[in-house]
Design a protein around this motif. Structure first.
Motif, PDB file in Angstrom:
ATOM      1  N   GLY A 148     -21.637  20.406 -73.254  1.00 45.95           N
ATOM      2  CA  GLY A 148     -21.944  20.097 -71.860  1.00 45.95           C
ATOM      3  C   GLY A 148     -23.420  19.786 -71.696  1.00 45.95           C
ATOM      4  O   GLY A 148     -24.234  20.058 -72.572  1.00 45.95           O
ATOM      5  N   GLY A 149     -23.737  19.208 -70.561  1.00 46.01           N
ATOM      6  CA  GLY A 149     -25.135  18.849 -70.291  1.00 46.01           C
ATOM      7  C   GLY A 149     -25.892  19.997 -69.653  1.00 46.01           C
ATOM      8  O   GLY A 149     -25.459  20.536 -68.640  1.00 46.01           O
ATOM      9  N   GLU A 150     -26.993  20.332 -70.272  1.00 48.71           N
ATOM     10  CA  GLU A 150     -27.881  21.356 -69.693  1.00 48.71           C
ATOM     11  C   GLU A 150     -28.947  20.672 -68.844  1.00 48.71           C
ATOM     12  O   GLU A 150     -29.123  19.461 -68.907  1.00 48.71           O
ATOM     13  N   VAL A 250     -16.415  28.188 -68.962  1.00 50.28           N
ATOM     14  CA  VAL A 250     -16.700  26.765 -68.747  1.00 50.28           C
ATOM     15  C   VAL A 250     -15.853  25.915 -69.694  1.00 50.28           C
ATOM     16  O   VAL A 250     -15.613  24.741 -69.450  1.00 50.28           O
ATOM     17  N   LYS A 252     -16.573  24.962 -72.602  1.00 52.48           N
ATOM     18  CA  LYS A 252     -17.355  24.115 -73.498  1.00 52.48           C
ATOM     19  C   LYS A 252     -18.051  25.078 -74.458  1.00 52.48           C
ATOM     20  O   LYS A 252     -18.331  26.218 -74.096  1.00 52.48           O
ATOM     21  N   PRO A 258     -31.081  17.410 -71.633  1.00 59.27           N
ATOM     22  CA  PRO A 258     -30.856  16.052 -71.131  1.00 59.27           C
ATOM     23  C   PRO A 258     -31.112  14.986 -72.194  1.00 59.27           C
ATOM     24  O   PRO A 258     -30.366  14.016 -72.297  1.00 59.27           O
ATOM     25  N   ILE A 261     -28.174  14.961 -74.688  1.00 58.78           N
ATOM     26  CA  ILE A 261     -26.970  14.369 -74.091  1.00 58.78           C
ATOM     27  C   ILE A 261     -27.098  12.854 -73.952  1.00 58.78           C
ATOM     28  O   ILE A 261     -26.192  12.101 -74.309  1.00 58.78           O
ATOM     29  N   TRP A 267     -21.796  11.830 -73.953  1.00 61.12           N
ATOM     30  CA  TRP A 267     -20.724  11.700 -72.957  1.00 61.12           C
ATOM     31  C   TRP A 267     -20.341  10.252 -72.671  1.00 61.12           C
ATOM     32  O   TRP A 267     -20.131   9.863 -71.533  1.00 61.12           O
TER      33      TRP A 267
ATOM     34  N   TYR B  22     -21.611  15.148 -66.064  1.00 60.60           N
ATOM     35  CA  TYR B  22     -21.232  16.390 -65.425  1.00 60.60           C
ATOM     36  C   TYR B  22     -22.160  17.499 -65.929  1.00 60.60           C
ATOM     37  O   TYR B  22     -22.047  17.953 -67.048  1.00 60.60           O
ATOM     38  N   TYR B  23     -23.105  17.893 -65.084  1.00 61.73           N
ATOM     39  CA  TYR B  23     -24.062  18.930 -65.475  1.00 61.73           C
ATOM     40  C   TYR B  23     -23.524  20.287 -65.020  1.00 61.73           C
ATOM     41  O   TYR B  23     -24.011  20.884 -64.069  1.00 61.73           O
ATOM     42  N   ASP B  24     -22.506  20.759 -65.697  1.00 61.34           N
ATOM     43  CA  ASP B  24     -21.841  21.966 -65.226  1.00 61.34           C
ATOM     44  C   ASP B  24     -22.598  23.234 -65.564  1.00 61.34           C
ATOM     45  O   ASP B  24     -22.529  24.208 -64.841  1.00 61.34           O
ATOM     46  N   VAL B  25     -23.360  23.242 -66.642  1.00 57.63           N
ATOM     47  CA  VAL B  25     -23.972  24.485 -67.068  1.00 57.63           C
ATOM     48  C   VAL B  25     -25.184  24.886 -66.237  1.00 57.63           C
ATOM     49  O   VAL B  25     -25.809  25.884 -66.500  1.00 57.63           O
TER      50      VAL B  25
END
Lengths: 302, 139
Positions: A148-150, A250, A252, A258, A261, A267, B22-25
């Motif tokens: 996932g994107g931090e 979550v 993930k 960033p 990603i 993604w 999707y910046y879920d974290v």
């Protein structure tokens, strides 16, 4: 409605803890009130006040000679040097990428044990540096999964989003990363900037031995160099462990800065966040952080 | 705590189009505390998994707050009162630093065990309050 009432019950539960604390510890409660601080804010505001001091005195002093040696050892290997090191055929390259594409599409977990060693070796040969799912007896709970994107992380107390030079739309996390500030001896060095640019969040907090071996595991994982492979885009990213997470619910298994990603094209429609994450054995700190275009490493038969 | 965030970004270098990232974290990275390694976070995650997805960030924040209150309450109960103010000041400045637990242990040997037990009790109380069975985690 049952869930709504459950959240209300949780709010009431925490309120009772809050009330009980203020009643039982009146002096402490008043002291915090005078400082304008709520107890539950401590977790988030901690560390903002002290820039360089460490209770444990953990900031090691580095001599000028050590720094110079470090800088020298960080000279990157260029693609030609890497290609020279790789003993790889075009067919092997395609087979490896196809294999990895299939494996990262599987449920989160580890590479099949009978193939893990072979794939590690293939990647090591291709990249010109050693990668492994397990290093010095340490292994994450997943080596394949979804990333996932931090957000950006604060590199030092008082850091702001405006001071980060790229991908500001990702925002900045309200607190520092789980492994501390990125600064070295209180200074924002080029290495510290690079670490934040290319950081990963890995689920150290769910490691089976984390609770018992925390004092040795935390320094081992702190800024540990890792490789993210995005086979769908034929890219790899060298990054460091900079945060703990994401939370299990979550669904993930990894988080990426960033830069990781976006530059790693994690993604895209083809990649869908599916990656392979391995440790890099780089005791001399020779492998530079950043994106590696695997296509550049393909053998040239022309 | 922030909410889930979507960003519409130009992915021209990917496919020449626009996609959502999707910046879920944003909601889920872990703000560290000195006692985190005493907590079995998978049980906390299990509790949170019983909430609707939109409620989970709030639930996470609230559950962590209950742990914070527990830890500070137990610490102040056991710690000699002449160390309370220093402890609070250290908590303000170094709440994330595991060395704070070493500092406590030096002044009150055995406090780590008290905290571990109290955290466990809080999780059980939470589970009872929320009517979630967590016995399988401890059998």
């Amino acid at each position: 409605m049952a869930d709504v009432s459950r959240l209300h019950r949780l709010h009431n539960f925490v309120s009772s803890f809050r009330d009980q604390f203020h009643q039982s510890h009146l002096t402490a409660s008043n002291w915090l009130r005078e400082k304008g601080v709520e107890l539950e804010e401590l977790r988030h505001r901690s560390g903002q006040a002290l820039a360089t001091a460490s209770l444990a005195g953990t900031l090691a002093l580095t001599s000028a000679d050590q720094l110079a040696a470090q800088q020298l050892s960080q000279q990157p290997l260029n693609p030609a040097e890497r290609r020279e090191l790789a003993e790889f055929t075009e067919e092997e390259y395609r087979t490896l990428l196809d294999k990895l594409s299939g494996l990262v599409a599987m449920p989160a977990g580890h590479l099949p044990s009978e193939e893990e060693g072979y794939l590690e070796q293939q990647l090591t040969d291709l990249l010109g540096f050693e990668v492994a799912a397990e290093l010095e007896g340490n292994r994450l709970n997943h080596s394949i999964g979804i990333m996932g994107g931090e957000q950006h992380l604060k590199r030092f107390p008082g850091d702001t989003l405006a001071k980060h030079d790229a991908f500001q739309e990702a925002g900045m996390a309200p607190a520092r990363g789980a492994f501390g500030w990125f600064t070295q001896n209180g200074e924002l060095t080029q290495q510290a900037i690079e670490y934040e640019k290319y950081y990963l969040a890995v689920q150290t907090l769910y490691l089976p031995n984390w609770n018992t071996q925390y004092p040795t595991l935390k320094p081992w994982y702190e800024f540990r160099k890792m490789l993210v492979v995005n086979p769908a885009e034929e890219l790899a990213i060298v990054a460091v462990v900079g945060d703990a997470g994401p939370a299990e619910w979550v669904q993930k298994q990894f988080g990426g800065s960033p830069e990781v990603i976006r530059e790693g094209k994690i993604w895209t429609r083809q990649a869908k966040g599916r990656v392979l994450v391995l440790f890099i054995n780089d005791p001399q700190d020779k492998v530079p952080l950043g994106v590696i275009d695997l296509k550049d490493l393909k053998p040239d038969f022309n | 705590m922030k909410s889930l965030v979507y960003f519409l970004v130009n992915q021209g270098d990917f496919d020449g189009g626009w996609v959502f990232i999707y910046y879920d974290v944003v909601t889920t990275t872990h703000t560290p505390a000195f006692y985190d390694h005493l907590v079995r976070w998978e049980v906390i995650d299990f509790l949170i998994s019983h909430f609707d997805e939109a409620e989970r960030p709030t639930a996470h924040q609230q559950i962590v707050a209950s742990l914070d209150y527990t830890v500070h309450s137990v610490t102040l109960h056991h710690l000699p009162s002449n160390s309370h103010q220093t402890y609070l000041q250290l908590s303000m400045d170094r709440h994330h630093d595991t060395a704070l637990l070493d500092w406590l242990e030096e002044r009150q040997p055995g406090i780590t065990d008290h905290l571990t037990e109290a955290i466990h009790r809080t999780k059980q109380s939470l589970a009872e309050e929320l009517e979630i069975d967590i016995t399988s985690w401890y059998t």
